[in-house]
Enzyme design. Structure first.
Site, PDB file in Angstrom:
ATOM      1  N   GLU A 198      -7.376   3.325  -6.086  1.00 30.88           N
ATOM      2  CA  GLU A 198      -8.183   3.272  -4.875  1.00 30.88           C
ATOM      3  C   GLU A 198      -9.655   3.229  -5.276  1.00 30.88           C
ATOM      4  O   GLU A 198     -10.019   3.709  -6.366  1.00 30.88           O
ATOM      5  CB  GLU A 198      -7.891   4.514  -4.015  1.00 30.88           C
ATOM      6  CG  GLU A 198      -8.634   4.583  -2.688  1.00 30.88           C
ATOM      7  CD  GLU A 198      -8.457   3.334  -1.817  1.00 30.88           C
ATOM      8  OE1 GLU A 198      -8.944   2.255  -2.221  1.00 30.88           O
ATOM      9  OE2 GLU A 198      -7.861   3.441  -0.734  1.00 30.88           O
ATOM     10  N   ARG A 255       0.490   8.605  -5.930  1.00 29.05           N
ATOM     11  CA  ARG A 255       0.994   8.139  -4.628  1.00 29.05           C
ATOM     12  C   ARG A 255       1.477   6.686  -4.686  1.00 29.05           C
ATOM     13  O   ARG A 255       2.448   6.318  -4.026  1.00 29.05           O
ATOM     14  CB  ARG A 255      -0.045   8.353  -3.515  1.00 29.05           C
ATOM     15  CG  ARG A 255      -1.421   7.703  -3.709  1.00 29.05           C
ATOM     16  CD  ARG A 255      -2.395   8.286  -2.691  1.00 29.05           C
ATOM     17  NE  ARG A 255      -3.711   7.654  -2.640  1.00 29.05           N
ATOM     18  CZ  ARG A 255      -4.750   7.960  -3.403  1.00 29.05           C
ATOM     19  NH1 ARG A 255      -4.619   8.889  -4.351  1.00 29.05           N
ATOM     20  NH2 ARG A 255      -5.926   7.377  -3.239  1.00 29.05           N
ATOM     21  N   THR A 269      -9.822  10.216   0.191  1.00 27.35           N
ATOM     22  CA  THR A 269      -9.025  10.502  -1.005  1.00 27.35           C
ATOM     23  C   THR A 269      -9.581   9.804  -2.246  1.00 27.35           C
ATOM     24  O   THR A 269      -9.808  10.444  -3.270  1.00 27.35           O
ATOM     25  CB  THR A 269      -7.560  10.066  -0.776  1.00 27.35           C
ATOM     26  OG1 THR A 269      -7.157  10.509   0.506  1.00 27.35           O
ATOM     27  CG2 THR A 269      -6.655  10.652  -1.836  1.00 27.35           C
ATOM     28  N   GLU A 312       2.174   7.163   3.290  1.00 25.85           N
ATOM     29  CA  GLU A 312       1.190   8.188   3.686  1.00 25.85           C
ATOM     30  C   GLU A 312       1.126   9.299   2.631  1.00 25.85           C
ATOM     31  O   GLU A 312       2.153   9.794   2.177  1.00 25.85           O
ATOM     32  CB  GLU A 312       1.601   8.803   5.030  1.00 25.85           C
ATOM     33  CG  GLU A 312       0.592   9.828   5.538  1.00 25.85           C
ATOM     34  CD  GLU A 312       1.172  10.725   6.626  1.00 25.85           C
ATOM     35  OE1 GLU A 312       0.775  10.573   7.787  1.00 25.85           O
ATOM     36  OE2 GLU A 312       2.033  11.582   6.285  1.00 25.85           O
ATOM     37  N   HIS A 326      -3.413   0.516  -3.326  1.00 23.81           N
ATOM     38  CA  HIS A 326      -4.124   1.302  -2.302  1.00 23.81           C
ATOM     39  C   HIS A 326      -4.822   0.405  -1.282  1.00 23.81           C
ATOM     40  O   HIS A 326      -5.065  -0.774  -1.539  1.00 23.81           O
ATOM     41  CB  HIS A 326      -5.160   2.179  -3.011  1.00 23.81           C
ATOM     42  CG  HIS A 326      -4.534   3.034  -4.058  1.00 23.81           C
ATOM     43  ND1 HIS A 326      -4.168   4.335  -3.835  1.00 23.81           N
ATOM     44  CD2 HIS A 326      -4.151   2.745  -5.325  1.00 23.81           C
ATOM     45  CE1 HIS A 326      -3.591   4.819  -4.926  1.00 23.81           C
ATOM     46  NE2 HIS A 326      -3.574   3.879  -5.841  1.00 23.81           N
ATOM     47  N   LEU A 335      -0.494  13.204   1.312  1.00 22.97           N
ATOM     48  CA  LEU A 335      -0.782  14.489   1.970  1.00 22.97           C
ATOM     49  C   LEU A 335      -2.222  14.568   2.469  1.00 22.97           C
ATOM     50  O   LEU A 335      -2.525  15.317   3.380  1.00 22.97           O
ATOM     51  CB  LEU A 335      -0.467  15.644   1.004  1.00 22.97           C
ATOM     52  CG  LEU A 335       1.028  15.911   0.807  1.00 22.97           C
ATOM     53  CD1 LEU A 335       1.266  16.865  -0.360  1.00 22.97           C
ATOM     54  CD2 LEU A 335       1.657  16.468   2.087  1.00 22.97           C
ATOM     55  N   ARG A 352     -16.899   2.818   4.820  1.00 18.02           N
ATOM     56  CA  ARG A 352     -15.456   2.610   4.659  1.00 18.02           C
ATOM     57  C   ARG A 352     -15.058   1.147   4.597  1.00 18.02           C
ATOM     58  O   ARG A 352     -14.082   0.803   3.935  1.00 18.02           O
ATOM     59  CB  ARG A 352     -14.691   3.269   5.826  1.00 18.02           C
ATOM     60  CG  ARG A 352     -14.754   4.772   5.806  1.00 18.02           C
ATOM     61  CD  ARG A 352     -13.989   5.370   6.969  1.00 18.02           C
ATOM     62  NE  ARG A 352     -12.551   5.188   6.833  1.00 18.02           N
ATOM     63  CZ  ARG A 352     -11.669   5.588   7.758  1.00 18.02           C
ATOM     64  NH1 ARG A 352     -12.077   6.170   8.861  1.00 18.02           N
ATOM     65  NH2 ARG A 352     -10.386   5.409   7.551  1.00 18.02           N
ATOM     66  N   ARG A 370       0.875  -1.170   0.000  1.00 18.30           N
ATOM     67  CA  ARG A 370       0.000   0.000   0.000  1.00 18.30           C
ATOM     68  C   ARG A 370       0.916   1.225   0.000  1.00 18.30           C
ATOM     69  O   ARG A 370       1.956   1.241   0.673  1.00 18.30           O
ATOM     70  CB  ARG A 370      -0.892   0.021   1.250  1.00 18.30           C
ATOM     71  CG  ARG A 370      -1.810   1.218   1.251  1.00 18.30           C
ATOM     72  CD  ARG A 370      -2.657   1.324   2.503  1.00 18.30           C
ATOM     73  NE  ARG A 370      -3.353   2.598   2.505  1.00 18.30           N
ATOM     74  CZ  ARG A 370      -3.884   3.165   3.570  1.00 18.30           C
ATOM     75  NH1 ARG A 370      -3.804   2.547   4.739  1.00 18.30           N
ATOM     76  NH2 ARG A 370      -4.497   4.319   3.487  1.00 18.30           N
TER      77      ARG A 370
HETATM   78  O1  LIG Z   1      -9.407   7.945   1.782  1.00 20.80           O
HETATM   79  C1  LIG Z   1      -9.169   6.902   1.124  1.00 20.80           C
HETATM   80  O2  LIG Z   1      -9.056   6.884  -0.096  1.00 20.80           O
HETATM   81  C2  LIG Z   1      -8.999   5.585   1.869  1.00 20.80           C
HETATM   82  C3  LIG Z   1      -7.566   5.246   2.083  1.00 20.80           C
HETATM   83  O3  LIG Z   1      -6.856   6.260   2.729  1.00 20.80           O
HETATM   84  O4  LIG Z   1      -9.655   5.697   3.088  1.00 20.80           O
HETATM   85  P1  LIG Z   1     -10.195   4.488   3.973  1.00 20.80           P
HETATM   86  O5  LIG Z   1      -9.304   4.417   5.163  1.00 20.80           O
HETATM   87  O6  LIG Z   1     -11.585   4.888   4.320  1.00 20.80           O
HETATM   88  O7  LIG Z   1     -10.164   3.243   3.151  1.00 20.80           O
END
Ligand SMILES: O=C(O)[C@@H](CO)OP(=O)(O)O
Length: 345
Positions: A203, A149, A112, A102, A273, A104, A230, A99
């Site tokens: 993602e 990313r 995101t 981190e 992701h 921004l 989520r 994955r």
């Molecule tokens: O914001 C996002 O795209 C994802 C990964 O950061 O969030 P989540 O933790 O809800 O899967």
């Protein structure tokens, strides 16, 4: 089957399976987000077609449009029976999943999804650290999403690899792009690692949550509702993709494009992701839609699988380049590491 949890778990909330409140569409609607959703919908439409076709496993059309490269050896698409035979006789290959580090927006705690945000400074460091951890594991091909990313993570990680091959982005988006990015030296090709970027590893599209603060969204719509958006398998966030929808394109891509490479013995790294990798891990580890709810992936942690005789065996995460255990998993990995040691001395 025990629930697989990498690194950390966010708890044991249950998915209630009910539909999200449709009123939220108007409340959360933002024109910029809508544009992104629209652009993506076109692609999702295409992926649906890909998924129907992928049931046949003989994907001449898809292959022709997505896998022409100047650096990769082509793998012919076997018929169903032949495929199961060749799976049994397949070479051993390593599969690394990472994955991205981190970003921004992870730093700011914003949803995101498919918004294309770069790594934070911490993310850059995580990617370098991930690279150190896998610096003794062979990598013949890299797959990343179309998002920066994941691409930054793959490239930064490879700067740490002891083999010192150069990762080279493939450009197959047009005839001209393909022609203009050719390499004319066989030796140089051998010292390169082809990098394929594809939106199907992106993602999951987070719909009208993209750009919203995660904590504020939980305060507004309730922790349970936000957790369901989520982490549940089949409940999509407003106008976005559920994990199930994300799996339809990410797992189809994995089966159609990446598995044939593993079958032919190529060692593969995938930089992607949280959710596209959750869907792929669900497939690799045969997790149920209930088990995948508590599967959490941390940023920048590489996970190693060994593919052999048609089976994926999870080997956890190499914790340091000097760690002996990981390289003892298979003879091949041990030999590779030994060769690297000999190259240095
Ligand atoms: O914001 C996002 O795209 C994802 C990964 O950061 O969030 P989540 O933790 O809800 O899967």
């Amino acid at each position: 089957m025990a629930t697989a949890v990498f690194h950390q778990s966010i708890g044991t909330h249950q998915s209630h399976g009910h539909l999200y409140n449709s009123g939220i569409h108007q409340e959360l609607g933002k024109s910029s987000v809508r544009l992104i959703s629209k652009a993506f919908e076109v692609d999702v439409g295409l992926s649906r077609r890909v998924c129907y076709n992928s049931g046949q496993r003989n994907l001449g059309v898809i292959r022709a449009s997505t896998s022409q490269t100047s650096v990769i050896d082509h793998v012919s698409s076997p018929s169903k029976n032949k495929e199961s035979e060749s799976r049994k006789k397949s070479n051993e290959a390593a599969l690394i999943l990472i994955r991205h580090g981190e970003s921004l927006w992870n730093e700011k705690n914003l949803f995101t999804g498919c918004v294309d945000v770069p790594l934070s400074k911490k993310g850059v460091e995580e990617a370098l650290e991930a690279g150190k951890r896998i610096s003794n594991i062979p990598v013949d091909m890299i797959y990343t999403s179309a998002l920066i990313r994941a691409q930054m993570t793959a490239m930064l990680a490879m700067t740490q690899h002891r083999r010192k091959k150069v990762p080279v982005m493939l450009h197959n988006e047009s005839e001209q792009a393909r022609a203009w990015s050719q390499i004319f030296s066989e030796d140089t090709k051998l010292q390169s690692i082809p990098v394929v970027a594809d939106w199907r590893l992106n993602e999951r599209m987070y719909g009208e949550l993209q750009g919203l603060n995660k904590q504020e969204t939980a305060d507004r719509y309730g922790k349970e509702q936000v957790h369901e958006w989520r982490r549940s398998y089949d409940v999509p966030p407003p106008n976005g993709e559920s994990l199930e929808m994300c799996a339809e394109r990410a797992v189809a891509y994995f089966k159609d494009q990446i598995e044939p490479q593993l079958l032919s013995g190529k060692n593969i790294m995938i930089a992607a992701h949280g959710n596209s990798l959750r869907s792929i891990i669900m497939y690799l580890d045969k997790l149920t839609s209930q088990e995948v709810i508590s599967l959490e992936l941390s940023t920048g942690i590489p996970m190693l699988y060994i593919f052999k005789e048609g089976k994926f065996t999870r080997r956890g995460s190499p914790s340091a380049p000097t760690e002996a255990g990981v390289y003892a998993y298979t003879k091949k990995l041990a030999l590779y590491r030994q060769k690297l040691d000999e190259m240095v001395h």
